[in-house]
Design a protein around this motif. Structure first.
Motif, PDB file in Angstrom:
ATOM      1  N   TYR A 179       0.835  -1.208   0.000  1.00 57.74           N
ATOM      2  CA  TYR A 179       0.000   0.000   0.000  1.00 57.74           C
ATOM      3  C   TYR A 179       0.868   1.256   0.000  1.00 57.74           C
ATOM      4  N   SER A 180       1.919   1.259   0.802  1.00 54.74           N
ATOM      5  CA  SER A 180       2.786   2.437   0.923  1.00 54.74           C
ATOM      6  C   SER A 180       3.607   2.697  -0.330  1.00 54.74           C
ATOM      7  N   ALA A 181       3.692   1.704  -1.218  1.00 56.15           N
ATOM      8  CA  ALA A 181       4.504   1.850  -2.421  1.00 56.15           C
ATOM      9  C   ALA A 181       3.701   2.336  -3.627  1.00 56.15           C
ATOM     10  N   VAL A 182       2.393   2.481  -3.471  1.00 60.18           N
ATOM     11  CA  VAL A 182       1.540   2.922  -4.589  1.00 60.18           C
ATOM     12  C   VAL A 182       1.855   4.380  -4.916  1.00 60.18           C
ATOM     13  N   THR A 183       2.204   4.650  -6.165  1.00 62.44           N
ATOM     14  CA  THR A 183       2.568   6.002  -6.586  1.00 62.44           C
ATOM     15  C   THR A 183       1.316   6.837  -6.870  1.00 62.44           C
ATOM     16  N   ASP A 184       1.512   8.129  -7.002  1.00 68.62           N
ATOM     17  CA  ASP A 184       0.389   9.015  -7.324  1.00 68.62           C
ATOM     18  C   ASP A 184      -0.198   8.673  -8.696  1.00 68.62           C
ATOM     19  N   LYS A 185       0.665   8.294  -9.632  1.00 67.54           N
ATOM     20  CA  LYS A 185       0.182   7.912 -10.962  1.00 67.54           C
ATOM     21  C   LYS A 185      -0.680   6.665 -10.881  1.00 67.54           C
ATOM     22  N   GLN A 186      -0.243   5.683 -10.082  1.00 67.47           N
ATOM     23  CA  GLN A 186      -1.035   4.468  -9.907  1.00 67.47           C
ATOM     24  C   GLN A 186      -2.351   4.782  -9.194  1.00 67.47           C
ATOM     25  N   ARG A 187      -2.283   5.719  -8.253  1.00 66.28           N
ATOM     26  CA  ARG A 187      -3.512   6.106  -7.536  1.00 66.28           C
ATOM     27  C   ARG A 187      -4.550   6.664  -8.507  1.00 66.28           C
ATOM     28  N   ARG A 188      -4.093   7.440  -9.496  1.00 65.21           N
ATOM     29  CA  ARG A 188      -5.020   7.987 -10.493  1.00 65.21           C
ATOM     30  C   ARG A 188      -5.722   6.876 -11.259  1.00 65.21           C
ATOM     31  N   LEU A 189      -5.004   5.775 -11.490  1.00 70.51           N
ATOM     32  CA  LEU A 189      -5.610   4.612 -12.130  1.00 70.51           C
ATOM     33  C   LEU A 189      -6.710   4.047 -11.230  1.00 70.51           C
ATOM     34  N   GLY A 190      -6.415   3.925  -9.923  1.00 67.77           N
ATOM     35  CA  GLY A 190      -7.415   3.427  -8.985  1.00 67.77           C
ATOM     36  C   GLY A 190      -8.639   4.327  -8.936  1.00 67.77           C
ATOM     37  N   LYS A 191      -8.410   5.622  -8.998  1.00 68.71           N
ATOM     38  CA  LYS A 191      -9.522   6.579  -8.973  1.00 68.71           C
ATOM     39  C   LYS A 191     -10.384   6.433 -10.223  1.00 68.71           C
ATOM     40  N   ALA A 192      -9.727   6.270 -11.370  1.00 65.59           N
ATOM     41  CA  ALA A 192     -10.467   6.100 -12.620  1.00 65.59           C
ATOM     42  C   ALA A 192     -11.318   4.842 -12.579  1.00 65.59           C
ATOM     43  N   LEU A 193     -10.779   3.785 -12.008  1.00 64.37           N
ATOM     44  CA  LEU A 193     -11.537   2.537 -11.890  1.00 64.37           C
ATOM     45  C   LEU A 193     -12.720   2.705 -10.942  1.00 64.37           C
ATOM     46  N   ASN A 194     -12.469   3.303  -9.791  1.00 64.37           N
ATOM     47  CA  ASN A 194     -13.537   3.446  -8.800  1.00 64.37           C
ATOM     48  C   ASN A 194     -14.707   4.271  -9.320  1.00 64.37           C
ATOM     49  N   PHE A 195     -14.398   5.402  -9.932  1.00 66.32           N
ATOM     50  CA  PHE A 195     -15.468   6.280 -10.395  1.00 66.32           C
ATOM     51  C   PHE A 195     -16.067   5.823 -11.720  1.00 66.32           C
ATOM     52  N   GLY A 196     -15.253   5.213 -12.568  1.00 67.76           N
ATOM     53  CA  GLY A 196     -15.762   4.787 -13.869  1.00 67.76           C
ATOM     54  C   GLY A 196     -16.597   3.526 -13.816  1.00 67.76           C
ATOM     55  N   ILE A 197     -16.072   2.497 -13.210  1.00 62.65           N
ATOM     56  CA  ILE A 197     -16.759   1.212 -13.228  1.00 62.65           C
ATOM     57  C   ILE A 197     -17.998   1.230 -12.341  1.00 62.65           C
ATOM     58  N   SER A 198     -17.996   2.057 -11.307  1.00 59.17           N
ATOM     59  CA  SER A 198     -19.166   2.135 -10.439  1.00 59.17           C
ATOM     60  C   SER A 198     -20.395   2.622 -11.196  1.00 59.17           C
ATOM     61  N   TYR A 199     -20.182   3.309 -12.331  1.00 57.96           N
ATOM     62  CA  TYR A 199     -21.303   3.831 -13.112  1.00 57.96           C
ATOM     63  C   TYR A 199     -21.405   3.178 -14.486  1.00 57.96           C
ATOM     64  N   LEU A 200     -21.054   1.915 -14.545  1.00 55.24           N
ATOM     65  CA  LEU A 200     -21.204   1.114 -15.764  1.00 55.24           C
ATOM     66  C   LEU A 200     -20.376   1.641 -16.934  1.00 55.24           C
ATOM     67  N   GLN A 201     -19.223   2.213 -16.648  1.00 52.95           N
ATOM     68  CA  GLN A 201     -18.346   2.610 -17.745  1.00 52.95           C
ATOM     69  C   GLN A 201     -17.887   1.361 -18.472  1.00 52.95           C
TER      70      GLN A 201
END
Length: 394
Positions: free
Chosen positions: A217-239
């Motif tokens: 968890y502590s090794a996740v970069t800001d760039k990787q976090r943006r990927l996680g954010k895109a997944l969380n917000f996108g897939i939650s709404y049937l993207q």
């Protein structure tokens, strides 16, 4: 027919909306004009610099796709990409990917041009006698969301909110729901994964990547976090995979693989989405937690495009509509408690508070706004400032 709760809410919201419309926002016209001048000068400096660097002696519109395409091919030796419709593409994302000082400056020029346009729109819309900007609130959205109109407060860029100030002797409080829609979908689905992250005080977007890619968890970069954010917000709404692929600049095959891996962690949320769609197909409508209904005449359409659109509307309304209802209850209760409500934007509410009442109001505002649904508490973060822009400073 909406539930009785929703009917009463909409009736009681009428004086709240009227009060917000009459109140308006104070505009510091001196600061606004200074900001327009500063932005104009910055834009002109970049334009002059680009012309010198590129050896352009005549006119050149750096907002024009045709002109920028010529610069890419003739001056930089870069073949411009084309969109699916065959048009030359010089959008921000593509220019940033080139990773060239010239294209970076063109991007900055366009950003300043857009910001300047927004500043001029604020100036034009401001009542110069009252020193205020007013708006109308549209309450016709099927999901129940309120939108500002003529002038749209929601279109004021964050960098321009420094020109909006409270009444004399007062301070702004900006009260925002934290991770609002993600908490809503987690609550409605009785989900354990999202909820567990918040209970442990973890950043959900980092946690998703940590689990998906098996990295600490502590090794996740800001760039990787943006990927996680895109997944969380996108897939939650049937993207769909194609949409995710466009957002992340990856292939559709890679996007499909990411989605499959991600969904394994959130079976409860996936189950909720399927249940919402199934219910909508049977009833012809979807509804929010408090009973606001939205008709979906194309939910069983033989046309796949219309059917898929209705399925997304079913899920989005269930989540976003539930959020809109909660925000409206907060607006109503804050109004009844005697607070001056300046405006609301999405999941946040802007209030004007007398300086000597700020500390006690911070606690009271949270008590009014923070609710619990299906065992999930919805925390509110309050920030203060002498301008609206101050409320966004960390």
């Amino acid at each position: 027919m909406h539930s009785q709760i929703i009917l009463e809410l909409e009736r009681d919201m009428i004086p709240v909306i009227q009060a917000m419309e009459q109140r308006g926002l104070n505009v510091n016209l001196v600061r606004l004009k200074d900001l327009i001048t500063e932005t104009t000068q910055k834009k002109q400096a970049i334009e002059s610099k680009l012309k010198v660097v590129l050896g352009i002696t005549g006119t050149c519109n750096f907002n024009s796709s045709a002109d920028v395409s010529d610069i890419l091919s003739d001056k930089l030796g870069i073949k411009p990409k084309r969109t699916r419709t065959g048009r030359l593409s010089t959008e921000r994302r593509m220019l940033k990917e080139i990773n060239n000082p010239v294209t970076d400056e063109i991007v900055l020029f366009r950003e300043l041009e857009k910001f300047l346009s927004a500043l001029n729109a604020i100036y034009k819309a401001t009542d110069k006698v009252k020193g205020k900007i007013f708006c109308s609130y549209l309450n016709t959205c099927p999901s129940g969301r309120l939108y500002t109109h003529n002038y749209s407060f929601q279109s004021i860029p964050e960098a321009a909110r420094c020109v909006i100030y409270p009444d004399e002797g007062c301070t702004f409080i900006l009260a925002d729901y934290d991770s609002f829609e993600l908490r809503l979908i987690s609550a409605l689905a009785h989900d354990k994964y999202f909820k567990g992250c918040w209970e442990q005080g973890l950043d959900l977007h980092r946690k998703v990547i940590s689990d998906m890619q098996n990295v600490p968890y502590s090794a996740v970069t800001d760039k990787q976090r943006r990927l996680g954010k895109a997944l969380n917000f996108g897939i939650s709404y049937l993207q769909e995979p194609a949409g995710l692929a466009r957002n992340l600049h990856i292939s559709i095959i890679e996007a499909e693989k990411l989605m499959r891996t991600y969904k394994q962690n959130i079976p409860d949320i996936e189950r909720l989405k399927l249940e919402v769609i199934k219910k909508a197909r049977l009833s012809g409508f979807t509804e929010t937690f408090h009973g606001r209904k939205r008709l979906l005449p194309n939910i069983n359409s033989p046309k796949s495009y219309d059917r898929r659109k209705s399925e997304r509307q079913a899920v989005n309304t269930c989540i976003q509509g539930s959020g809109a209802d909660i925000v409206k209850f907060s607006l109503l209760n804050l109004h009844r408690a005697g607070y001056n409500i300046d405006t609301m934007l999405h999941d946040g509410i802007l209030l004007t508070i007398p300086d000597n009442e700020v500390d006690q109001s911070l606690k009271h505002v949270r008590e009014i706004m923070e609710v619990e649904i299906e065992g999930m508490k919805f925390p509110v973060t309050c920030k203060t400032g002498k301008t609206w822009g101050d409320c966004y400073r960390k």
